[in-house]
Structures are given as C-alpha cells and as structure tokens.
Write an enzyme that holds these catalytic residues in place. Structure first.
Site, short mmCIF file in Angstrom:
data_model
loop_
_atom_site.label_atom_id
_atom_site.label_comp_id
_atom_site.label_asym_id
_atom_site.label_seq_id
_atom_site.Cartn_x
_atom_site.Cartn_y
_atom_site.Cartn_z
N GLU A 135 -9.16 -1.42 -4.18
CA GLU A 135 -9.93 -0.56 -3.27
C GLU A 135 -11.32 -0.22 -3.82
OE1 GLU A 135 -6.78 -0.17 -4.05
OE2 GLU A 135 -5.69 -0.26 -2.15
N HIS A 169 1.66 8.19 1.68
CA HIS A 169 1.09 7.49 2.83
C HIS A 169 0.83 8.41 4.02
CE1 HIS A 169 2.44 3.85 0.77
NE2 HIS A 169 1.80 3.12 1.63
#
Lengths: 324, 325
Positions: free
Chosen positions: A58, A127
């Site tokens: 990322e 998440h």
C-alpha cells in the site's frame, strides 16, 4: 436505477475514456475485477497499462501514485479498505499532503485515492473501521464521502479533475444500493453539504453510510411528530460549516451521527463547530451517536450493538427534543 | 592510477566538489550564528558521490534526493544563493522558505526534493518513472537514498515494483556506513547491500564513492543502461560522512580514530593530488577555483541576507491550489 458500484464504474470509464493521463491502480482492480467488483470489465476495455494490478504494498503503490501525479499523470489509486490504507499513511501525510507546501508551490499532487470504509458485514476488527477523521485531520488533502449513487459518480469525476490530492471513502454497505444516476446533469459542488430531508425540530448530521440510517430515523421520528432535518456532510475536508450552522440555526437541535469512535471523531469536530458558531442557536445539548469504543466485533449481534443504528439515532433525537 | 579525463573535465569535477564543501562549511558557521536553524545534515566527505552521479545524469532526468541533498541541489544548478536563502527560511529560497535545508525543490530543474522520511522518496521515484514510461518519455529517474533506507519496507517494495513494471529508475544508495548513529553491520543482516537488488532481478553494482571519476563512470554506464532498457538498476556508492549526522549529534557511536582513518580518503584532497600528478591541473587552478567559490558563497550569503521574510498573512498559501478558508 443504478447501483452505487456501477456509478463508480461509470465514472471510472468516463475518466479513462476521456483523459489519457488517467489510469487506475490498486490491489486486484484488474483481473479480479476489484475487491468490491467496482472495476469489473475495465481491464478488458482499457488494458493492463491503464488498469494496473499492484503488488500488496500500500505504501509504495500510493507513493507511486503520488510520484505519477507529480510526473503529470492523473492516477486513481484504489486501496482495498481504510484499514489497509494505514500502511500508506506515511505517503499520505508526509508526501501527498505537503509536497505543494514544502516546495513553495512548485509541485502539485493531483491524485485521487478511493477506498472502502465502514462496518456492517461481519468483517471484524481489521476490515470494518471508519477512520475518515484521521484523513480529515490533515491540511493539504481533501476528503469526500459520497452517500448517494449520484455522488459516487460525480465525486470521482471531481476528485480526478481537482489539482489537489483527494481521498474518497466509499461505505462498503452502499455498493449494492440502487438510486438514480444522471450523467448529463451539472453536479453540485462536491465541497458543500446537502440537505437530504428538510425538517424543523432537530438536525441529524451524518455522512457516508450513516446518512441512510439518519433518513430512516427521520421517517420514524415523523411518526412520533418530530420533524427531523438530515444534513449529508458530503465533504469531510473542507467541512461546510455554513450549511451545518444554518441547519442548526433553523432547528436549534443537533444529533451528529458518525461511524467512527466518539473520541476525537468528526462528530466531535462538528460539535465544536456548533459550540463556536451556533452556541446561542442551540436549545439543547448536541448529542453524538458514534460507534462504541471497542474494536468492531465479528459476531452479528455485537457488531450491530457497536455501530450507530436507527434506534439509537431516534432515541438521541427524542432526547434532544424532549430536553429542549 | 591515471584518471583518463580531460583538463576541463577535471576542473569541473573539482570545482563542483569544492562548491559543496565550502557552502557547507559556511553553513556550519551560519548555524552557530543562528542564521540557519532546524536540522542541518552535512554532506562533507561524500561530495564525490553526488558530483560524480549528478554529472552522469542528463538535465532532463528526474532527481529525487534525501535530506542530505545540498550537494545534489547545487550541482543540479539550483543557485547557491537560493539554497542559502532557503536555509535562512527566506522567501527567496528555492522552496520559498517553506522547506529549509531538508526540503530543497526546483520544478524547472526536475529536482523533486529533499525528502526527510527515510525511504519515503523511493515510491515517489517509482511513480515519476511510471509517468514517464506511460507518456513515452526517454527520461530516467535517479533516486538517492542512504544505507539506512535499505532497512525500510518501502525500499524493498519499490525495488519490487520498479522491476515488476520495468520502470526506468536508477537507485543510488549512498552507503555512508551509518543509519544516523547505527553502523551498517548493526542495522542490516547482510551488510553487503548490493546483494538485495538481484533478489528482485535488478542488476546491482558497488563503486568506491570516494572516487569522483569512478562514480561518474559507474553512474554513466548504469543510467545509459536504464535509458536503453527502460528497466531499473542499482548502484551502491560506498562513502563516508566526515561530520556529525546533524548539528545535534555528539558522535558517541564512532571513534575519532575511525573518522581520521576515513579522512585519508578525502574525495577532494585525493582528486586534487591525482589530477596534479596527472598534470591535468596546477595549484594555481585550485587557487582560482577556491577564489571563485569563495566569491560565489559570499554572494549567496548576501542574497540570503537581502531576502524578505514571507508575510505571516501568506501562511495558508501553497496548502491547496486555491485557498479553502
């Protein structure tokens, strides 16, 4: 009627078709079709040069997006979820947000970064979080939270056109939601809040996924003779102070709904704005409806208990009105 | 060892190294007079690495550098006065006084900054190279970083991405043996840094970073290979920092003897000696360069002293393209 997912895809298609500087990159945006199926079919239409599957890094693919933006491209970077985006925060905070400033205005970073946010799918504590306020804290970037199908489309177009780094938070519960989409209409400024429902007794101030819970709560409140106005913040940085203050100046009561944890949340920021700019308009204390201060649990009943729900909003609004 | 370069070439290499050395020596003085504040990271001892590398790059190539970037910035063509003014925090500095010593920028010279998050510049370099590749530009992006950056995840991620997408990046590791105060063998499991890039399929080579001619040759070969293949390459420039990490460093982590030993390989003194023994230059050339540089630095200081402070009312400029407030 169009789904929120399709609205984002339509905007991506338009951008990729019309501007050769635009490309999409992120984890599984290509062959897989996007973790939330947003970019399905785009690889076939635009090829691997412009729809790029990235390695799982990322920090580096967001950083490469920043570099490509500096180099004259208009990258759209998809980060799978806000929790993963934490790995890229160095690039966001230390590069994207400061490059223009640090260089004395010589460089700009026209990047658009999209990511899913929020809970409700039993995806547990890595998440499901809402960390938009972390981003909204940072000068130098802009933050959008489209709550409607139309905004999901229009805000992406606006983000890519914008000369500054723009972060778009798409609530994961909204991807399947249907709504009208007009691709011909001139969109309203993405930086202004919208009144989604007018009312006179209390302002329900929300963004993203919580807007729909606020609207449902407003319907329930109507049955109990409480007229609730729903303000959709739309832009989280800059915040549209004017619209927020104007709404509360009409209703004199405010409930702020935010899926983040209460401590240090955007709900806190809005409460502070009301204390600063609308103190004498308030007939009751501001109420915040936020996620309980626990990591989002997996079990369904616990997840539901943790997140702001319609009943909690209704109860908060009634408390506000009753205490007036 | 014979240098095999022309007299003009030798004079230019020497002049550039001396410019950096003298600018920084003067910066230390100005720091103690509190004209310059914040962090000041000196390049003294490492000049051959920057000068050799920058001379091998084309004007149109992109540069991404670190917080120890006075040398690269100066050789790239950012005027000494603008660098000095930036260190003063003046509006006529090369970053308008917003960056300081660690954040020198120049858009027209494709100098994409001094970056002060170790490793943070590498993804930016990869992205710049991606943009060039997508636009069909023949440009190379040269990315400077230190040995400390090789500890960072972004280093490994960036090598992987550049190799995977075949991007024209030249990774230039200035290995000065210390990640701030932590010696190489105490911060990496394999202190032979050149062993890393081949794991990503990137050709990798080490060069004596104290030898300006060796650096220039190695970088020239590497950069032309990147240009030709549009694939990344890696060079380790083995060098040594003679001064403290920054102005706040008591240097408890290394001995004076160690530093003195390395000073025997002073890139400027050694090059002068070799160029003189090759009869490329004379003492009078050196004197001329020193006089010219002294004048340049004096003018730079004057430029900085003359510079204006940016009005406080302008503090919100350069945050966004258009002021949001």
């Amino acid at each position: 009627m169009t789904t929120y997912r399709d609205a984002v895809r339509t905007a991506l298609q338009t951008l990729l078709r019309e501007d050769p500087r635009v490309f999409l990159m992120g984890e599984d945006v290509g062959r897989y079709g996007g973790p939330y199926a947003v970019s399905k079919g785009l690889l076939k239409e635009f090829g691997e040069e412009r729809v790029r599957d990235t390695p799982l890094c990322e920090s580096t693919f967001v950083g490469a997006g920043i570099g490509a933006a500096l180099g004259g491209m208009r990258p759209i970077v998809e980060v799978m979820t806000v929790n993963f985006s934490l790995l890229a925060l160095d690039q966001v905070v230390n590069n994207a947000a400061v490059m223009r400033h640090m260089s004395g205005g010589q460089f700009e970073v026209p990047i658009a970064v999209r990511m899913a946010t929020g809970g409700g799918k039993q995806l547990a504590a890595q998440h499901s979080h809402s960390l938009e306020n972390w981003y909204a804290h940072i000068p130098g970037i802009k933050v959008l939270a489209p709550a409607t199908v139309q905004d999901a489309h229009d805000m992406l177009l606006a983000a890519v056109e914008d000369p500054d780094p723009v972060f778009i938070f798409e609530h994961q519960m909204l991807y399947g939601m249907e709504g009208p989409l007009d691709t011909e209409a001139t969109p309203p400024s993405p930086w202004k809040a919208a009144i989604r429902r007018s009312g006179s007794d209390v302002s329900l101030i929300a963004y993203g996924g919580s807007v729909h819970k606020a609207l449902t709560a407003a319907e329930k409140l109507e049955k109990e003779r409480v007229s609730a106005e729903v303000v959709d913040l739309r832009s989280l940085r800059p915040l549209d102070r004017e619209t927020i203050v104007a709404s509360v100046s009409r209703t004199h009561r405010a409930v702020v709904i935010d899926e983040a944890w209460k401590t240090g949340s955007l709900a806190s920021e809005i409460s502070a704005i009301l204390a600063e700019d609308a103190f004498y308009e308030l007939d009751a204390p501001v109420v915040r409806v936020c996620t309980l201060e626990v990591p989002i649990p997996y079990a369904k009943h616990l997840e539901e208990a943790a997140l702001p729900q319609v009943d909690r909003i209704v109860e908060a609004a009634k408390r506000s009105v009753g205490g007036g | 060892m014979t240098l095999y370069i022309s007299r003009d070439h030798a004079l230019d290499l020497l002049r550039q190294m001396i410019r950096i050395r003298r600018l920084e020596e003067k910066s230390v003085e100005l720091y103690s007079k509190q004209k310059i504040r914040g962090f000041l990271h000196l390049y003294i001892g490492e000049e051959a690495a920057g000068v050799g590398a920058m001379r091998a790059l084309r004007e149109d190539d992109n540069i991404v550098a670190t917080y120890r970037e006075h040398g690269q910035a100066l050789v790239r063509g950012i005027p000494a006065g603008e660098i000095m003014a930036e260190m003063y925090g003046k509006a006529n500095g090369c970053s308008g006084g917003r960056g300081g010593s660690m954040h020198l920028f120049s858009a027209k010279r494709r100098f994409y900054g001094g970056h002060a998050i170790v490793g943070g510049g590498l993804p930016i370099a990869v992205g710049l190279a991606l943009a060039d590749k997508m636009k069909g530009e023949a440009r190379v992006t040269a990315c400077f970083f230190g040995d400390g950056a090789t500890d960072e995840g972004e280093f490994h991620e960036s090598l992987n991405l550049a190799a995977l997408w075949k991007l024209p990046v030249l990774f230039l590791c200035e290995n000065n043996q210390y990640a701030m105060g932590t010696a190489l063998d105490r911060h990496v499991s394999d202190s032979d840094i050149v062993n890393n890039p081949p794991a990503y399929g990137i050709p990798s080579e080490s060069v004596n970073g104290m030898d300006v001619v060796a650096v220039e040759r190695a970088v020239h070969n590497a950069v032309e290979s990147v240009r030709e293949t549009s694939e990344p390459r890696f060079l380790e420039l083995r060098t040594y920092r003679f001064r403290a990490h920054s102005m706040y460093d008591a240097e408890l982590y290394r001995s004076k003897e160690e530093v003195e030993e390395h000073k025997k390989h002073d890139p400027i003194a050694n090059f002068q000696e070799r160029a003189m023994s090759d009869e490329l230059i004379t003492q009078s050339d050196i004197d001329t360069i020193e006089a010219d540089v002294a004048k340049e630095i004096a003018e730079a200081i004057e430029f900085a002293e003359r510079g204006e402070w940016e009005p406080v009312e302008d503090i919100t400029r350069h945050i966004y393209a258009r002021d949001l407030s």
